[in-house]
Scaffold this motif. Sequence first.
Motif, short mmCIF file in Angstrom:
data_model
loop_
_atom_site.label_atom_id
_atom_site.label_comp_id
_atom_site.label_asym_id
_atom_site.label_seq_id
_atom_site.Cartn_x
_atom_site.Cartn_y
_atom_site.Cartn_z
N TRP A 1 -1.36 1.86 -26.75
CA TRP A 1 -1.13 0.73 -25.84
C TRP A 1 -1.48 1.12 -24.39
O TRP A 1 -2.38 0.55 -23.77
CB TRP A 1 0.31 0.26 -25.92
CG TRP A 1 0.61 -0.86 -24.96
CD1 TRP A 1 1.22 -0.77 -23.74
CD2 TRP A 1 0.29 -2.25 -25.14
NE1 TRP A 1 1.30 -2.00 -23.15
CE2 TRP A 1 0.73 -2.93 -23.98
CE3 TRP A 1 -0.33 -2.98 -26.16
CZ2 TRP A 1 0.57 -4.31 -23.81
CZ3 TRP A 1 -0.49 -4.35 -26.00
CH2 TRP A 1 -0.04 -5.00 -24.84
N THR B 1 -2.70 -0.79 -34.12
CA THR B 1 -1.58 -1.31 -33.35
C THR B 1 -0.25 -0.67 -33.74
O THR B 1 0.69 -0.67 -32.95
CB THR B 1 -1.49 -2.83 -33.51
OG1 THR B 1 -1.38 -3.18 -34.90
CG2 THR B 1 -2.73 -3.50 -32.94
N TYR C 1 0.57 1.87 -31.16
CA TYR C 1 0.68 1.44 -29.77
C TYR C 1 1.63 2.34 -28.97
O TYR C 1 1.38 2.66 -27.81
CB TYR C 1 1.18 0.00 -29.70
CG TYR C 1 0.10 -1.06 -29.65
CD1 TYR C 1 -1.23 -0.74 -29.38
CD2 TYR C 1 0.41 -2.40 -29.86
CE1 TYR C 1 -2.21 -1.72 -29.33
CE2 TYR C 1 -0.57 -3.39 -29.79
CZ TYR C 1 -1.88 -3.04 -29.53
OH TYR C 1 -2.85 -4.01 -29.47
N GLU D 1 3.35 -6.04 -22.37
CA GLU D 1 3.53 -6.19 -23.80
C GLU D 1 3.88 -7.63 -24.16
O GLU D 1 4.60 -8.31 -23.44
CB GLU D 1 4.64 -5.25 -24.30
CG GLU D 1 4.26 -3.78 -24.22
CD GLU D 1 5.36 -2.88 -24.74
OE1 GLU D 1 6.25 -3.39 -25.45
OE2 GLU D 1 5.33 -1.68 -24.42
N VAL E 1 -0.85 -9.47 -34.00
CA VAL E 1 -0.79 -8.27 -33.18
C VAL E 1 -0.95 -8.68 -31.72
O VAL E 1 -1.53 -9.73 -31.41
CB VAL E 1 -1.90 -7.26 -33.55
CG1 VAL E 1 -1.68 -6.71 -34.94
CG2 VAL E 1 -3.29 -7.89 -33.43
N CYS E 2 -0.42 -7.87 -30.85
CA CYS E 2 -0.59 -8.10 -29.42
C CYS E 2 -1.94 -7.53 -29.02
O CYS E 2 -2.16 -6.32 -29.11
CB CYS E 2 0.54 -7.43 -28.65
SG CYS E 2 0.53 -7.79 -26.88
#
Length: 513
Positions: free
Chosen positions: A37, A270, A273, A457, A466-467
Motif C-alpha cells: 500500500w 492487495t 497491502y 485507505e 479491493v481498494c
Amino acid sequence: MLPCLVVAAVISCGSAISAVGNANHIFNAIHSSMRQWGSSLYHNGMSFFLASVPAGTQLYHGGPSPDHVIGTEWLAFEPEHAILFARMPPMGSQPGVPGRGPHKGPPPGHGGPGGPGRQKPLLLEPPEDEEPRSSGWLQTYVPVRDLRLLYIDGMSAGKTSNGTLDSQNRILVNDTVHDDQIMNEFARAREFCRLSHEVWNDRLDGVIRMEAGFEIILCEFERDLHLLHEVEVQANKGGIPRHLPRPGKDHNKTMHEIVPDSGPWIKAITARYHGIGGNRVKVNYDHFVTAFTYELDIFGGQSKNLRPRLDHLDTSQLEPIRQDLKALILGHDTNEPSFDWQSVTDMVVERYAHTLKSLVSANITANMKQLHDDLKKVVDPFFDFGGRNITAEAERCATQFIPFNAPIESVAARAVRSIADSVCFTLLEAFDEPNYDTAVAKIQDLVDYLAWTTWKECRGCADNEVCVIPIWPMGIWEDWESPTCRDMRNPQADGVEYWGRVFVPGPTEHDDS
C-alpha cells in the motif's frame, strides 16, 4: 529542553521541537517498507535497506521449463504472481532479446550472470507467427540458507519514467542504464550481480523490489535454492496476454480481457497491502541509506511534493550516497540484530491517524469548546496539573511508544522521535490556543506534513472488492488522488493513465552492449 536531533540536515535546533530534515519522509519510508500500500502511494523510493529472507521460506518462479534454474532469475513471494511467468512464451524466442534462452545461466560459483534468463511477466509481445504453447511450469523453491538481500524501497520494479527507477538507475547501477532503456532489466540485474561479486565481496545474494507484488532478483539460483516441487500449469486460454493496456487503444478493455484470470493475482497483491507477512523478510532499520538525509533538491523546490526525483541531479552529487551504500553493505551483515522501528511507526500512526483527521473535520469539531474537549481527551494522560510544563508533557507523550532501552542515535530513531515530537507538541499547542481557526490550522498543517498513507485507505470495501491505487502497470490518476473500492476482477477504470506510456521493449531497449 529536548536534546537536539541531527541527521544530515537539521531544520531547527533551537525550538522546542528538535526537527530532523525530511523526518516525515524517512518516517513514511520506514512505515511503508515491505508494504504494497504505502510503497505504491509513495512509489519513488529513495532508500536502501539490508534485508534477509529465512531459509525454508517458500518462493515461486514461473517459466517454460520444469528444470532447476541456473544463474540469475526472478522469484515471487506469491504463486499468483509467479504463475504469470509460467503462462508466457519462452523469452529466448522473443525478437530483440539478446544473449541466451531461459535457464542457461553461468556455471556455479560465477560472480556475475551472463544475462538473466528472461524478462518480467506481461512485458513482451510474442512474434505474430509464433504458435502459443499450451502450458508452462510453476516452481516452488526454498532457500538453503538465509538469503542476503538489498531491499530497494518504493515501487522499484515498476518500469516507468515517473521516478520509480531513479534510485536504481542513478545510485545503484551508477547511470549504466539510461532513460531510453527503461525495459532493460537484463542490465540492472547484471550490474547488481557484478557489484555484489566484484565490489561488495559477495556479501549479497540478490535484490528485493516491488511492482504488482514483491519479487527477488537472485544472482545464483543453483547455489542458493532447493527446488521443492514443480507443477505444470495451463497457458492462458486462447493464448498469452498480448500486451498491457495501451493509452488510446485499450481504453475500453477490462483488466480481465487483457490479463485473463487476473482476479487471483490482484487479490494476492492487495493481501500484502499492510505487510509481506509471515516474517518472510527481515529488514534492518538501524542501518540504512536514504537520499532523504543528504542536502539534495530532490523535491524540485516544493516542500509538499510527495514524488521525489533524482533524474535532474549531477552524478557527482549522488556519489556520497553510492559510497555510503557501499559502506553499509561492507560494514553490516543482513542478519545482524536490529531494532524494529517499523513497529513503533505503526503504534504512532494507529494511535493518532484517526484522531488528527477528526480534529480538523468541521462537522465533528465545529467550535472551540468541542475542539478543546476533544483535545483534552488526547493529551490528558500527559498532564501534571500540579504544575503544567509543555516540554515535559510533550516528552511523556512522544516517548510513550518508544522502549526506554531503544537505540537513539540511528537515522530511524531520530526521525521517529522527531515525528512523535511534532505530533505531541502540535496537539498540546492547539489545546492551549484560544482561537479556534488558529488551533485547527496548526493541526491541519501537521496533517499535511505527516502525509500518512493510512489516510488514503478505502473504507468499507465489499468482499469481492479491493481498494484500488495505481500499481504498475495498472492505475489512473484519480486512483492516486482518491483510491476507490472496485471489483477485483476489473480494477482498471477509465481515466488518465497514471504511468503514462506503457513500455513495450524493442531492440534498442534490450541492447546490452
